[in-house]
Design an enzyme around this catalytic site. Sequence first.
Site, PDB file in Angstrom:
ATOM      1  N   ASP A   1     -57.676 -52.979 -21.677  1.00  0.00           N
ATOM      2  CA  ASP A   1     -57.428 -51.729 -22.404  1.00  0.00           C
ATOM      3  C   ASP A   1     -56.324 -51.892 -23.439  1.00  0.00           C
ATOM      4  O   ASP A   1     -55.411 -52.698 -23.260  1.00  0.00           O
ATOM      5  CB  ASP A   1     -57.048 -50.635 -21.390  1.00  0.00           C
TER       6      ASP A   1
ATOM      7  N   HIS B   1     -60.791 -54.438 -31.253  1.00  0.00           N
ATOM      8  CA  HIS B   1     -61.770 -55.019 -30.325  1.00  0.00           C
ATOM      9  C   HIS B   1     -61.990 -56.494 -30.657  1.00  0.00           C
ATOM     10  O   HIS B   1     -62.060 -57.338 -29.766  1.00  0.00           O
ATOM     11  CB  HIS B   1     -63.107 -54.271 -30.403  1.00  0.00           C
TER      12      HIS B   1
ATOM     13  N   LEU C   1     -65.988 -70.335 -11.098  1.00  0.00           N
ATOM     14  CA  LEU C   1     -65.505 -68.948 -11.184  1.00  0.00           C
ATOM     15  C   LEU C   1     -66.710 -68.064 -11.478  1.00  0.00           C
ATOM     16  O   LEU C   1     -67.541 -68.426 -12.313  1.00  0.00           O
ATOM     17  CB  LEU C   1     -64.489 -68.811 -12.325  1.00  0.00           C
TER      18      LEU C   1
HETATM   19  C1  IPE Z   1     -61.606 -48.191 -19.646  1.00  0.00           C
HETATM   20  O1  IPE Z   1     -60.808 -47.939 -20.747  1.00  0.00           O
HETATM   21  C2  IPE Z   1     -62.905 -48.827 -20.060  1.00  0.00           C
HETATM   22  C3  IPE Z   1     -62.832 -50.190 -20.578  1.00  0.00           C
HETATM   23  C4  IPE Z   1     -61.736 -50.912 -20.697  1.00  0.00           C
HETATM   24  C5  IPE Z   1     -64.088 -50.762 -20.946  1.00  0.00           C
HETATM   25  P1  IPE Z   1     -60.850 -46.556 -21.518  1.00  0.00           P
HETATM   26  O2  IPE Z   1     -59.880 -46.685 -22.633  1.00  0.00           O
HETATM   27  O3  IPE Z   1     -62.241 -46.202 -21.879  1.00  0.00           O
HETATM   28  O4  IPE Z   1     -60.344 -45.537 -20.418  1.00  0.00           O
HETATM   29  P2  IPE Z   1     -59.565 -44.147 -20.542  1.00  0.00           P
HETATM   30  O5  IPE Z   1     -60.345 -43.286 -21.503  1.00  0.00           O
HETATM   31  O6  IPE Z   1     -58.210 -44.460 -21.067  1.00  0.00           O
HETATM   32  O7  IPE Z   1     -59.527 -43.618 -19.152  1.00  0.00           O
HETATM   33  C1  IPE Z   2     -60.373 -51.040 -24.527  1.00  0.00           C
HETATM   34  O1  IPE Z   2     -59.562 -50.648 -25.596  1.00  0.00           O
HETATM   35  C2  IPE Z   2     -61.742 -51.497 -24.986  1.00  0.00           C
HETATM   36  C3  IPE Z   2     -62.846 -50.631 -24.569  1.00  0.00           C
HETATM   37  C4  IPE Z   2     -62.742 -49.506 -23.945  1.00  0.00           C
HETATM   38  C5  IPE Z   2     -64.163 -51.090 -24.923  1.00  0.00           C
HETATM   39  P1  IPE Z   2     -59.586 -49.174 -26.141  1.00  0.00           P
HETATM   40  O2  IPE Z   2     -60.611 -49.083 -27.231  1.00  0.00           O
HETATM   41  O3  IPE Z   2     -59.751 -48.205 -25.037  1.00  0.00           O
HETATM   42  O4  IPE Z   2     -58.126 -49.065 -26.775  1.00  0.00           O
HETATM   43  P2  IPE Z   2     -57.139 -47.831 -26.667  1.00  0.00           P
HETATM   44  O5  IPE Z   2     -57.011 -47.482 -25.216  1.00  0.00           O
HETATM   45  O6  IPE Z   2     -57.759 -46.714 -27.465  1.00  0.00           O
HETATM   46  O7  IPE Z   2     -55.866 -48.336 -27.242  1.00  0.00           O
HETATM   47 MG    MG Z   3     -58.443 -47.274 -23.817  1.00  0.00          MG
END
Ligand code: IPE
Ligand code: IPE
Ligand code: MG
Length: 267
Positions: free
Chosen positions: A40, A57, A151
């Site tokens: 995240d 990303h 793994l």
């Molecule tokens: C969780 O992160 C999903 C992934 C990392 C794929 P999100 O960014 O979507 O989660 P919330 O919205 O902060 O709970």
């Molecule tokens: C995690 O990073 C990647 C996915 C959920 C696919 P985010 O896109 O949630 O990044 P933030 O949380 O908005 O910084």
């Molecule tokens: Mg996120």
Amino acid sequence: MIPKPHTHRNAVPYRPLDWTGIYPPVFTGPVPTHVALVMDGNGRWANRQGLTRIEGHKAGEAALLDVVAGAIQAGVKHLSVYAFSTENWKRSPEEVRFLMGYNREILRRRRDQLNEWGVRIRWAGRRPRLWASVINELHYAEKLTAGNSTLTLTVCVNYGGRNEIVDAVRAIAEEVASGRLRPAAVNEKLLQKHLYVSEMPDVDLFVRSSGEQRTSNFLLWQSAYAEMVFLDTLWPDFTRVSLWRAIELYTSRTRRFGGAQDAPEQA
Ligand code: IPE
Ligand code: IPE
Ligand code: MG
């Protein structure tokens, strides 16, 4: 027979497993068998630098490869990564479209490298809505790497923990309704057998990057007794060293699983 997807010609050059020349610390206890990882913070990482979320990303790919290498070096046997949640469909159509294509391309670009490292790739998630091209790549990578055992990397795409349990319950209900199963035979072991990857062991260490402290519906069943470690590092800045730091925190914890132990003060 699953058709072989086309090979990506401009694949990023392969890096040896120890390309940084750094090695894990000596851990003070057993390394977790199964690490779950919520990758995240990509959007925040990008926005802080005036970039689009999509650039964030893209910057996450190297982090993932480095963490897989670090997990192998540390002796972790199962690594499950949250790539796209069932809730992520709420994002803008542009971001969803990018993430779908991006998951497909990473699998194409990296499967041979991961295969060389002895990584077995698995997919956990739901079919409905998920792009067919992504499902094809996941299945191809699963077949390609089926014989590996260094793994197991479970890529969770279109994954939701509650959905996973609901899907398992529905399959069990169908067996009961058809008379093939007695309700009294339904227990934890049976439910686990109906999860997306039935051989997946319980999560020992649950790691989330970016400072958020929640599970966001990841591996709910499997994480019932996981040790939670939340690191502030945003995912694109995450490296194998971050993973090793999380493992060090894990080895400093006392896992009781509901049992009890006297811990007299040291004189
Ligand atoms: C969780 O992160 C999903 C992934 C990392 C794929 P999100 O960014 O979507 O989660 P919330 O919205 O902060 O709970
Ligand atoms: C995690 O990073 C990647 C996915 C959920 C696919 P985010 O896109 O949630 O990044 P933030 O949380 O908005 O910084
Ligand atoms: Mg996120």
